[in-house]
Design a protein around this motif. Structure first.
Motif, short mmCIF file in Angstrom:
data_model
loop_
_atom_site.label_atom_id
_atom_site.label_comp_id
_atom_site.label_asym_id
_atom_site.label_seq_id
_atom_site.Cartn_x
_atom_site.Cartn_y
_atom_site.Cartn_z
N THR A 221 0.83 -1.20 0.00
CA THR A 221 0.00 0.00 0.00
C THR A 221 0.87 1.25 0.00
N GLY A 222 1.96 1.21 0.77
CA GLY A 222 2.88 2.35 0.80
C GLY A 222 3.46 2.65 -0.56
N LEU A 223 3.75 1.62 -1.33
CA LEU A 223 4.29 1.82 -2.67
C LEU A 223 3.25 2.45 -3.59
N VAL A 224 1.98 2.13 -3.36
CA VAL A 224 0.91 2.78 -4.13
C VAL A 224 0.88 4.27 -3.78
N TYR A 225 0.97 4.58 -2.48
CA TYR A 225 1.02 5.98 -2.05
C TYR A 225 2.17 6.71 -2.74
N LEU A 226 3.33 6.06 -2.76
CA LEU A 226 4.52 6.69 -3.34
C LEU A 226 4.32 6.98 -4.82
N GLY A 227 3.72 6.04 -5.53
CA GLY A 227 3.47 6.26 -6.95
C GLY A 227 2.52 7.41 -7.19
N LEU A 228 1.49 7.53 -6.35
CA LEU A 228 0.53 8.62 -6.49
C LEU A 228 1.16 9.96 -6.12
N ALA A 229 2.01 9.95 -5.09
CA ALA A 229 2.71 11.18 -4.71
C ALA A 229 3.58 11.67 -5.85
N GLY A 230 4.18 10.72 -6.59
CA GLY A 230 5.00 11.10 -7.74
C GLY A 230 4.17 11.76 -8.83
N LYS A 231 2.94 11.30 -9.01
CA LYS A 231 2.05 11.92 -9.99
C LYS A 231 1.67 13.34 -9.56
N ILE A 232 1.43 13.51 -8.26
CA ILE A 232 1.00 14.81 -7.77
C ILE A 232 2.14 15.81 -7.79
#
Length: 238
Positions: free
Chosen positions: A168-179
């Motif tokens: 789940t943390g890796l999903v957060y990280l990927g989304l943070a990269g998009k933002i």
């Protein structure tokens, strides 16, 4: 001089319809499974405010604290750009107004995404204080926008390392990269409005061509000028 003190989630209701949860996830290229995972992870990381040191609104702990940290910054930016659009500075061109509307909508989208992902662990709407900003003057608005965008980029760059290595943390990280990539586009545009060609100046890009970063505590120490709500930062990663 405009004195504005209001909850950051009260503004903008008339200018941007409330989007549904599925639209935010589609906007970021994810599905409903992310919300389920995020909600479960948030519930596991939730911490009782009574067990926390200091005072003020608790951000939670672990990934929840990092997400609430980002959520607080997005609330601040969304409130600022909403005010810019509502009270355009003297001489604002139609092109500038359209771009500010786009930025406002992006920030509101980011804000609502974090609120949805955090579910019941999301902090309440923050009360902001923009009394130090003169929204009637272009120089004041652009200088503040530049500060907010540069701060936002450095905040995301600095927070990524604190997100857990769980799935789940890796999903957060990927989304943070998009933002953060969107925030960097905003920063470049604002900088060029102030001084053409300054989109990647040395004060934000280091000798290796990398964006600079800030720790969560450093970011809050800068942002607190505009946040009236007291926030307990004791559980933020150090």
């Amino acid at each position: 001089m405009h004195i504005i003190k209001h909850s950051s989630q009260e503004e903008g209701k008339e200018v941007m319809p409330k989007l549904q949860r599925r639209n935010f996830l589609k906007y970021l290229g994810m599905g409903s499974a992310f919300v389920t995972a995020a909600t479960i992870a948030a519930s596991c990381n939730k911490k009782d405010d009574n067990n926390m040191g200091g005072s003020g609104v608790s951000l939670g702990s672990g990934d929840v604290a990092v997400l609430n940290y980002a959520y607080a910054l997005e609330q601040l930016e969304a409130a600022f750009y909403t005010q810019v659009v509502l009270t355009p500075y003297a001489g604002m061109s139609d092109t500038e107004l359209d771009f500010f509307k786009d930025i406002r909508n992006h920030e509101m989208g980011h804000r609502e995404f974090f609120k949805t992902a955090l579910s019941t662990n999301a902090i309440a709407g923050l009360e902001v204080d923009f009394s130090s900003i003169d929204f009637t003057k272009r120089a004041s608005v652009l200088a503040t926008a530049k500060a907010f965008e540069d701060l936002g980029v450095s905040a995301y760059n600095g927070a990524g390392q604190y997100i857990s290595s769980s799935s789940t943390g890796l999903v957060y990280l990927g989304l943070a990269g998009k933002i953060v990539s969107v925030e960097a586009r905003h920063a470049a545009y604002i900088r060029d409005l102030i001084e053409p060609g300054s989109f990647a100046a040395g004060d934000v890009i280091d000798a290796n061509g990398l964006d600079k970063s800030r720790t969560p505590i450093d970011v809050f120490n800068i942002a607190k000028t505009y946040i009236k709500t007291r926030i307990n930062t004791n559980t933020l990663p150090k």
